[in-house]
Design a protein around this motif. Structure first.
Motif: not given
Length: 473
Positions: A287, A297-300, A331, A333, A338
């Motif tokens: 995350m 902010l984002n879930t990976l 990843w 960014f 992403f």
């Protein structure tokens, strides 16, 4: 232990039992009646206990001697294995060279001379490849205080001479590298502290824990710590260590808590710029969080099994996550979508992956291998290092030296081409006694101690690793 010593020990124990039987009859019975053990029996008991203590001292000395011999044999085996594993040369090279010379013996004398020179050059090249490690390694300091295994050691990215440790005893510590004193102990987590990373330019620390949270806290410590005692003195007076460690400044409240995961967080790190942090968890997710608000902010997603580690690039907004699913993911960014690249090549859990200064990634695995990858080509590794034990959280220096910690208590050094450089010493007086969990280089720090390691023997060690200076001829 020899048969004679074993018989002597059994005889001593038999005598002790006979005296104890007499004591049971004359001593304890008399003590019930208000009397004490008879003086002759007291003297005899003391003598027998001295004999037993002497026997144990002899056994301990023999064990130390045997351990030294085992370590010497292991080093010899490693050197032989190092020679046999040299790339590009094997035992048939000498035969091939000899055959080449033999085939040309019928030519003119000038041709023979050329062949002889060629043979000499090839032989010198082969022999030079058999030279042993050219790196000098020695243990300098020991940092004592944790009450359980230490999962990770990290070096401050600023110029402050400190390191940080994350331990299974639910605490994280900040240490002075010069005095080996604990300056601050963080006690805000309710579970094992699995990782510790320093802010790139502030006195902030990010820790992750088995309590499913990551904490950001202020490492405000007193830098003016006296350098009165060395770690060797502290080793000699264990009780004094405990008293000093109990008086260490403690912190329990974080500045920010990141708690969006449903499983233990294996690692957390700052993304380049330090405006976001990324966390990797056993819930198979990574995350991205905002540092100011703490919001996710984002879930990976994408990994099939638990995540084991993560690392971020020092200058670019990139990160790698490692997993038990035998892969690690890159990843990026820097772009809104992403994009992610999957690196496959290991056959067991990937335990570590770190960036190098040359835009490469080094990965380590439980499959007893370390691989060097190019970020522009993820299909096959540039180099593969085979080891004899599972690999834990490794580190690479600015000069391209890979430090590899192992389950078998060893720490080995290689270069980026897979060439073996050295093995850190491990004897009864220095080195780890149990699994080495993590290593960290002191990149950019002008100090003799430039490599740190930690393990499940609760020890944190500081090492000096430098190339041998060539002697003037």
């Amino acid at each position: 232990m020899s048969y004679g010593k074993s018989t002597k020990k059994r005889s001593t124990m038999a005598k002790l039992q006979s005296v104890l039987d007499g004591e049971n009859y004359l001593g304890i019975r008399g003590e019930v009646e208000g009397e004490f053990i008879q003086p002759p029996f007291k003297t005899r008991l003391r003598e027998l206990f001295r004999q037993i203590e002497k026997e144990f001292d002899i056994l301990y000395a023999e064990n130390l001697s045997l351990q030294e011999k085992i370590d010497t044999l292991n080093e010899k085996i490693e050197r032989e294995s190092f020679i046999s594993d040299k790339p590009g040369y094997d035992s048939t090279d000498f035969d091939n060279v000899a055959k080449t010379v033999k085939a040309k013996l019928g030519n003119t004398s000038s041709q023979k001379l050329k062949t002889a020179h060629k043979l000499k050059a090839q032989t010198s090249k082969i022999v030079s490849s058999f030279k042993g490690p050219n790196t000098q390694c020695s243990m300098i300091r020991e940092y004592i205080g944790h009450k359980d295994g230490v999962w990770e050691v990290s070096v401050s990215r600023s110029e402050q001479p400190v390191i940080g440790t994350a331990s299974a005893d639910h605490t994280a510590c900040i240490w002075s590298t010069d005095s080996a004193r604990c300056l601050l102990q963080y006690q805000g987590h309710n579970g094992s502290v699995n990782s510790l990373r320093f802010h790139p330019n502030k006195d902030l620390v990010l820790t992750s824990s088995g309590d499913c949270t990551a904490h950001l806290w202020q490492a405000a410590v007193n830098w003016d710590i006296p350098k009165g005692h060395s770690s060797e003195e502290e080793l000699e007076y264990g009780e004094e260590i405990d008293e000093k460690f109990d008086r260490v400044e403690t912190l329990r409240t974080p500045i920010m808590e990141f708690g969006a995961h449903s499983g233990a967080i294996a690692a957390a790190d700052f993304l380049a710029g330090a405006e976001q942090v990324i966390t990797a968890s056993w819930d198979r997710l990574a995350m991205l969080h905002d540092v100011e608000t703490g919001l996710a902010l984002n879930t990976l997603g994408g990994h099939d099994l638990e995540l084991t580690d993560l690392s971020t690039h020092s200058a670019q907004k990139m990160a790698v996550t490692c997993s038990r699913d035998t892969t690690f993911r890159l990843w990026d960014f820097r772009e809104p979508a992403f994009p992610v690249s999957v690196f496959q090549g290991h056959t067991e859990s990937v335990t570590s992956a770190v960036f190098t200064s040359e835009d490469k990634v080094i990965s380590g695995s439980d499959d007893r291998s370390v691989k060097v990858w190019d970020l522009r080509n993820m299909r096959s590794p540039l180099a593969t290092i085979r080891t004899d034990s599972a690999v834990n959280r490794l580190a690479v220096s600015d000069t391209g030296i890979i430090a590899i910690p192992h389950d078998n208590r060893q720490i080995r050094l290689f270069d980026l081409s897979g060439q073996r450089l050295a093995r850190l010493p491990r004897t009864s007086r220095q080195g780890h006694r149990r699994m080495v969990a993590s290593v960290a280089w002191a990149n950019g720090h002008n100090t003799i101690t430039n490599l740190y390691s930690c393990g499940f023997d609760r020890r944190v060690l500081g090492w000096s690793v430098h190339p041998y200076k060539e002697k003037d001829t």
